[in-house]
Enzyme design. Structure first.
Site: not given
Ligand code: PAF
Length: 265
Positions: A16, A21-22, A133, A169-170
């Site tokens: 989540g 990127g997601h 990544k 990145s999250s």
């Protein structure tokens, strides 16, 4: 046994807190498959006791809207009790997990391999999508799939970056404004090193030492900065099938990034 969505399902496993990127991985899954599925599960098994499980960014409502917009047919969000009703059997991938993230985060890749194996068995994707990544994660999952004869294709995709080069990145939300302004220096160091390597590999150790000194001077705490073989993630003197990998703390935030040389898909 049927999975979540028939024979042609593209699957993006995530924890989540979606970023570009997601979304890029979801768009790939959407483009190539009849059914596209994203999972959202913050996997406790891959966090160490002193890591950020409790404060890991969570926003299911926003994620749901983004997944919907990216055309996902299924958003799979199991609870921890559903995934781990009791102490779980785990999957351990040897060698590739010994160094780098595996050394600093003992048990991390057993957690990753275990949840990815479980998700593959539940979702039964034709193809699963991951971002380079997390290079070591990609190699660990590739080895697990090969060693355990799992019937799933893997599709790895380039790291999506902010305009200034910082890898999406999250965990970037943890950075203070000052840290955020310094963070792109990590990727800059990788690209500079790759450029120097293209000219000559002879003085590469000296270049690594200098890059480490410069990053340390502006506030990074370097965990590793190395040229490694993509076969076993051990240091290599050649650029063939190799990557420069880095992990560093900036304040309380741990950042990782990599640059694959002569990269193959
Ligand atoms: O890369 C991630 O977000 C996680 O490690 C993964 C692959 C979803 C497993 O929890």
């Amino acid at each position: 046994m049927a999975g979540l969505g028939g024979d042609d399902l593209g699957f993006v496993p995530t924890m989540g807190a979606f970023h570009a990127g997601h979304i890029a991985l979801m768009e790939e899954a959407r483009k190539h498959h009849q059914i596209a599925c994203v999972s959202l599960f913050v996997n406790p098994l891959q966090f160490g006791p002193t890591e950020d499980l409790a404060k890991y960014p969570r926003d299911e409502t926003r994620d749901f809207a983004l997944a919907d917009r990216a055309g996902m047919d299924i958003m799979f969000c199991p609870t921890t009790d559903e995934v781990y009703p009791r102490e779980s059997t785990t999957v351990h991938v040897p060698v590739l997990t010994d160094r780098l993230e595996g050394k600093t985060r003992p048990g991390h890749f057993d957690g990753v391999a275990t949840i990815v194996a479980k998700l593959f068995n539940i979702v039964r994707p034709k193809t699963a999508y991951f971002g380079w990544k997390d290079l070591q994660q990609c190699l660990v999952i590739r080895r697990m799939v090969a060693d355990l004869n799992m019937n799933v294709e893997l599709s790895f995709h380039e790291t999506v970056r902010e305009p200034d080069g910082l890898a999406m990145s999250s965990r970037n939300v943890y950075l203070s404004p000052e840290e955020r302004s310094l963070a792109p220096l990590l990727y800059k160091a990788l690209t500079d090193l790759a450029e120097q390597l293209r000219k000559s590999s002879e003085t590469f150790n000296g270049m690594i030492e200098q890059a480490t000194r410069e990053l340390t001077k502006v506030g990074f705490e370097i965990d590793y900065l190395e040229l490694v073989s993509m076969r076993d993630l051990h240091p290599t003197p050649t650029t063939e099938d190799a990557a420069i990998v880095v992990a560093a703390k900036l304040g309380k935030t741990r950042l990782i990034d990599n640059f694959r040389l002569n990269s193959k898909p």
